[in-house]
Design a protein around this motif. Structure first.
Motif, PDB file in Angstrom:
ATOM      1  N   LEU A   1       4.388  -0.788   5.460  1.00  0.00           N
ATOM      2  CA  LEU A   1       2.227  -0.161   6.932  1.00  0.00           C
ATOM      3  C   LEU A   1       2.905   0.308   7.265  1.00  0.00           C
ATOM      4  N   ASP A   2       4.188   0.057   8.155  1.00  0.00           N
ATOM      5  CA  ASP A   2       4.525   0.331   9.637  1.00  0.00           C
ATOM      6  C   ASP A   2       4.585   1.944   9.666  1.00  0.00           C
ATOM      7  N   ALA A   3       5.373   2.387   8.572  1.00  0.00           N
ATOM      8  CA  ALA A   3       5.587   3.428   8.134  1.00  0.00           C
ATOM      9  C   ALA A   3       4.853   4.468   7.685  1.00  0.00           C
ATOM     10  N   LEU A   4       2.881   3.610   7.212  1.00  0.00           N
ATOM     11  CA  LEU A   4       2.480   4.369   6.948  1.00  0.00           C
ATOM     12  C   LEU A   4       1.280   4.592   8.241  1.00  0.00           C
ATOM     13  N   SER A   5       2.110   3.812   9.165  1.00  0.00           N
ATOM     14  CA  SER A   5       1.410   4.431  10.897  1.00  0.00           C
ATOM     15  C   SER A   5       1.823   5.561  11.363  1.00  0.00           C
ATOM     16  N   LEU A   6       3.212   6.071  10.687  1.00  0.00           N
ATOM     17  CA  LEU A   6       4.081   6.730  12.082  1.00  0.00           C
ATOM     18  C   LEU A   6       3.072   8.492  11.318  1.00  0.00           C
TER      19      LEU A   6
ATOM     20  N   ALA B   1     -10.480   9.219   2.483  1.00  0.00           N
ATOM     21  CA  ALA B   1     -11.442  10.240   1.618  1.00  0.00           C
ATOM     22  C   ALA B   1     -10.765  10.967   1.171  1.00  0.00           C
ATOM     23  N   ASN B   2     -10.055  11.446   1.304  1.00  0.00           N
ATOM     24  CA  ASN B   2      -9.892  12.479   0.822  1.00  0.00           C
ATOM     25  C   ASN B   2      -8.584  12.406  -0.113  1.00  0.00           C
ATOM     26  N   ALA B   3      -8.038  11.193  -0.239  1.00  0.00           N
ATOM     27  CA  ALA B   3      -6.536  10.600  -0.716  1.00  0.00           C
ATOM     28  C   ALA B   3      -7.012  10.436  -1.962  1.00  0.00           C
ATOM     29  N   ASP B   4      -5.622  10.014  -2.648  1.00  0.00           N
ATOM     30  CA  ASP B   4      -5.726   9.674  -3.971  1.00  0.00           C
ATOM     31  C   ASP B   4      -4.706   8.485  -4.066  1.00  0.00           C
ATOM     32  N   LEU B   5      -4.797   7.893  -4.135  1.00  0.00           N
ATOM     33  CA  LEU B   5      -3.952   6.506  -3.981  1.00  0.00           C
ATOM     34  C   LEU B   5      -3.835   5.593  -5.325  1.00  0.00           C
ATOM     35  N   TYR B   6      -4.436   6.188  -5.809  1.00  0.00           N
ATOM     36  CA  TYR B   6      -4.290   5.895  -7.831  1.00  0.00           C
ATOM     37  C   TYR B   6      -2.465   6.234  -7.928  1.00  0.00           C
ATOM     38  N   GLN B   7      -2.684   7.863  -7.463  1.00  0.00           N
ATOM     39  CA  GLN B   7      -1.230   8.643  -7.804  1.00  0.00           C
ATOM     40  C   GLN B   7      -0.583   8.591  -6.501  1.00  0.00           C
ATOM     41  N   ALA B   8      -0.366   7.993  -5.331  1.00  0.00           N
ATOM     42  CA  ALA B   8       0.249   8.392  -4.379  1.00  0.00           C
ATOM     43  C   ALA B   8       1.817   6.877  -4.680  1.00  0.00           C
TER      44      ALA B   8
ATOM     45  N   LEU C   1       9.729   4.631  -6.598  1.00  0.00           N
ATOM     46  CA  LEU C   1       9.634   2.746  -7.158  1.00  0.00           C
ATOM     47  C   LEU C   1       8.179   2.300  -7.165  1.00  0.00           C
ATOM     48  N   PRO C   2       7.377   0.918  -8.061  1.00  0.00           N
ATOM     49  CA  PRO C   2       6.706   0.394  -8.355  1.00  0.00           C
ATOM     50  C   PRO C   2       5.629  -0.025  -7.146  1.00  0.00           C
ATOM     51  N   VAL C   3       5.518   0.665  -6.198  1.00  0.00           N
ATOM     52  CA  VAL C   3       4.516   0.036  -5.454  1.00  0.00           C
ATOM     53  C   VAL C   3       3.270   0.974  -6.061  1.00  0.00           C
ATOM     54  N   ASP C   4       2.169   0.220  -4.894  1.00  0.00           N
ATOM     55  CA  ASP C   4       0.877   0.107  -5.632  1.00  0.00           C
ATOM     56  C   ASP C   4      -0.269   0.657  -4.005  1.00  0.00           C
ATOM     57  N   LEU C   5      -0.031   1.885  -3.750  1.00  0.00           N
ATOM     58  CA  LEU C   5      -0.606   1.920  -2.860  1.00  0.00           C
ATOM     59  C   LEU C   5      -2.226   1.828  -2.226  1.00  0.00           C
ATOM     60  N   HIS C   6      -2.959   1.744  -3.461  1.00  0.00           N
ATOM     61  CA  HIS C   6      -4.253   1.782  -3.157  1.00  0.00           C
ATOM     62  C   HIS C   6      -4.332   0.154  -3.316  1.00  0.00           C
ATOM     63  N   ALA C   7      -3.198  -0.843  -3.869  1.00  0.00           N
ATOM     64  CA  ALA C   7      -3.495  -2.032  -3.702  1.00  0.00           C
ATOM     65  C   ALA C   7      -3.795  -2.420  -2.493  1.00  0.00           C
ATOM     66  N   LEU C   8      -2.340  -1.705  -1.833  1.00  0.00           N
ATOM     67  CA  LEU C   8      -2.076  -2.230  -0.591  1.00  0.00           C
ATOM     68  C   LEU C   8      -2.898  -1.910   1.316  1.00  0.00           C
TER      69      LEU C   8
ATOM     70  N   ASP D   1      -3.142  -6.235  -0.231  1.00  0.00           N
ATOM     71  CA  ASP D   1      -1.914  -6.414  -1.389  1.00  0.00           C
ATOM     72  C   ASP D   1      -0.501  -6.688  -0.492  1.00  0.00           C
ATOM     73  N   LEU D   2      -0.552  -7.690   0.278  1.00  0.00           N
ATOM     74  CA  LEU D   2       0.957  -7.282   1.246  1.00  0.00           C
ATOM     75  C   LEU D   2       1.888  -7.763   0.556  1.00  0.00           C
ATOM     76  N   SER D   3       1.470  -8.579  -1.251  1.00  0.00           N
ATOM     77  CA  SER D   3       3.083  -8.028  -1.408  1.00  0.00           C
ATOM     78  C   SER D   3       3.453  -6.343  -2.411  1.00  0.00           C
ATOM     79  N   GLN D   4       2.831  -5.583  -2.210  1.00  0.00           N
ATOM     80  CA  GLN D   4       2.801  -4.119  -2.418  1.00  0.00           C
ATOM     81  C   GLN D   4       3.574  -3.469  -0.478  1.00  0.00           C
ATOM     82  N   ASN D   5       3.795  -4.676   0.212  1.00  0.00           N
ATOM     83  CA  ASN D   5       4.153  -3.789   1.454  1.00  0.00           C
ATOM     84  C   ASN D   5       5.825  -4.052   1.409  1.00  0.00           C
ATOM     85  N   ILE D   6       6.683  -3.443   0.771  1.00  0.00           N
ATOM     86  CA  ILE D   6       8.038  -3.290   0.587  1.00  0.00           C
ATOM     87  C   ILE D   6       8.399  -2.357   1.787  1.00  0.00           C
ATOM     88  N   VAL D   7      10.246  -3.041   2.162  1.00  0.00           N
ATOM     89  CA  VAL D   7      10.736  -2.397   3.340  1.00  0.00           C
ATOM     90  C   VAL D   7      11.315  -1.557   2.432  1.00  0.00           C
TER      91      VAL D   7
END
Length: 351
Positions: free
Chosen positions: A166-171, A178-185, A194-201, A206-212
Motif C-alpha cells: 500500500l505504501d509503495a502504491l502511494s509512491l 476507473a481505467n485500471a484492470d485490477l483483476y490482471q494487475a 507473486l500471488p497477490v490480489d490487488l483487486h481485493a486489496l 483485504d489487508l492480507s494482500q498488503n505484502i512487504v
C-alpha cells in the motif's frame, strides 16, 4: 515436467482441493455451474504482510551515494573539498565498495550507515591517529521499486526504506481505478509474479494482500482497455478474447473464439472448464454451457483473466485439462493472473 505439474492439482503440498456442487440461483432459472473447486497457494515468507519496520536502519547497496568526511583532514573527504560533483558524494559500486582517498576501495555494501562509518574509521586508523569519520547518506538508490501502468506518476521510485504494498502504491501518486484492470494487475519479483490480489486489496480492503516488498519488486496495473479472457480447446480461434465495455459472457467468448453455437456437441458444451484466479487463490469451475444455449440456465459472466477450455471429447478430469492447457498457457504467461503463473508455469521453485 508437465505431468508433475498437473499432478499437483490432486496431490499438492497445500492440501487437496475441495469440490462442492453449486446450488441453483433460483428455482425457475438455475445456475449453469456444475461444480467448483478452490485452491490457495501460500505467500512467500519474505513477503508476508505486516513484517517490516520503517524505522530499521538503512542498509547500503549498489548505486547508493554517500559522503565521507574526516575531521581535520579535508583532503580525505569524499567528495574532496571544492570538487564539482553532481553526485555530492561517492557511489557504492556493484561489488559494494566505495573509492576513498589514501585507502582506496572500502567494502560498505550490506552495512548500515553507522557500521560503514566504523569500518571506514578503522581503515583510516592505519594512517591517522584517532580519526573522526562522518558518513552521510546522500542518495538512497539501492532500494527501488518499479511502478508501471495506471499510476498518475509511474516510474522508478527510491523510498529510502522498505515499504509494504500500500505504501509503495502511494509512491505512484494515485491509481486511476476507473481505467485500471485490477483483476490482471500483479506484483513481480524479477520475472516471477507473486500471488497477490490487488483487486481485493484496493477494492475490498483485504489487508492480507498488503505484502512487504523487496528492493527491485515491480507493480504492474494494466489499463482496463486490455481486459481479456482466454479461450482454448475445441474452438476455431483459440486465444485472447477482449471484454466489451467491461463485460463478457461465456457464450460471447465462445462465439468470438469461432465456436458454432448452433451446431455443437452437447458433450463438449456440457463440461466447459474455467480457471478463475484472484491473487493466491484459484477457482476451478465447470459450466454446462449447453443449458445456457437452450435457455435452461442463467448466462455465465466471465471475469478478466478467466481461462476457458472446451474439452475435445466431452468429459475430462482437471489433470487432463491442465495437461492439454499448459502449452497454450505458456504462450500468454506474461498477461495471466498470478495464481496460474506461480503454481503451474513459473520456472524454479513453486510456492
Amino acid at each position: 515436467m508437465v505431468v508433475l505439474l498437473c499432478m499437483a492439482l490432486s496431490a499438492c503440498a497445500e492440501g487437496p482441493m475441495q469440490s462442492h456442487d453449486v446450488p441453483s440461483v433460483t428455482a425457475t432459472v438455475p445456475s449453469a455451474v456444475v461444480s467448483t473447486m478452490t485452491q490457495t497457494i501460500p505467500m512467500p515468507p519474505s513477503h508476508k504482510p505486516g513484517e517490516y519496520n520503517t524505522n530499521r536502519p538503512y542498509v547500503l547497496g549498489a548505486s547508493d551515494v554517500i559522503s565521507v568526511s574526516v575531521y581535520l583532514h579535508p583532503e580525505l573527504s569524499a567528495p574532496s573539498l571544492g570538487a564539482q560533483s553532481g553526485l555530492g558524494g561517492v557511489m557504492v559500486t556493484s561489488d559494494g565498495t566505495v573509492g576513498l582517498p589514501l585507502v582506496g576501495n572500502v567494502k560498505v555494501g550490506g552495512l548500515t550507515i553507522t557500521q560503514a562509518q566504523q569500518r571506514i574509521q578503522s581503515v583510516y586508523a592505519t594512517y591517522i591517529n584517532n580519526p573522526n569519520v562522518t558518513v552521510q547518506l546522500v542518495a538512497p538508490q539501492s532500494l527501488r521499486y518499479y511502478l508501471l501502468g495506471e499510476f498518475s506518476s509511474p516510474g522508478v521510485k527510491y523510498p529510502g526504506h522498505a515499504l509494504d504494498l500500500l505504501d509503495a502504491l502511494s509512491l505512484g501518486g494515485s491509481v486511476n481505478l476507473a481505467n485500471a484492470d485490477l483483476y490482471q494487475a500483479y506484483v513481480a519479483k524479477g520475472t516471477q509474479k507473486l500471488p497477490v490480489d490487488l483487486h481485493a486489496l484496493l477494492v475490498n480492503g483485504d489487508l492480507s494482500q498488503n505484502i512487504v516488498l523487496d528492493s527491485g519488486d515491480t507493480i504492474v496495473i494494466p489499463p482496463s482497455s486490455t481486459e481479456d479472457a482466454f479461450v482454448f480447446g475445441s474452438v476455431g480461434k483459440p486465444g485472447a478474447v477482449p471484454f466489451q465495455a467491461g463485460s463478457l459472457s461465456l457464450l460471447q467468448a465462445l462465439s468470438v473464439a469461432d465456436m458454432d453455437l448452433t451446431n455443437y456437441s452437447a458433450s463438449k458444451l456440457g463440461q466447459v472448464h474455467i480457471i478463475r484466479s484472484n491473487g493466491n487463490t484459484g477457482h476451478f469451475i465447470i459450466v454446462d454451457a449447453a443449458k445456457i444455449v437452450k435457455g435452461q440456465a442463467m448466462p455465465f459472466q466471465l471475469e478478466p483473466g478467466d481461462i476457458v477450455f472446451v474439452p475435445p471429447n466431452g468429459l475430462a478430469s482437471w489433470n487432463q485439462i491442465m495437461n492439454l492447457l499448459l502449452p497454450s498457457l505458456n504462450t500468454v504467461n506474461s498477461i495471466l493472473n498470478p495464481f496460474v503463473s506461480v503454481k503451474y508455469l513459473a520456472t524454479g521453485k513453486l510456492y
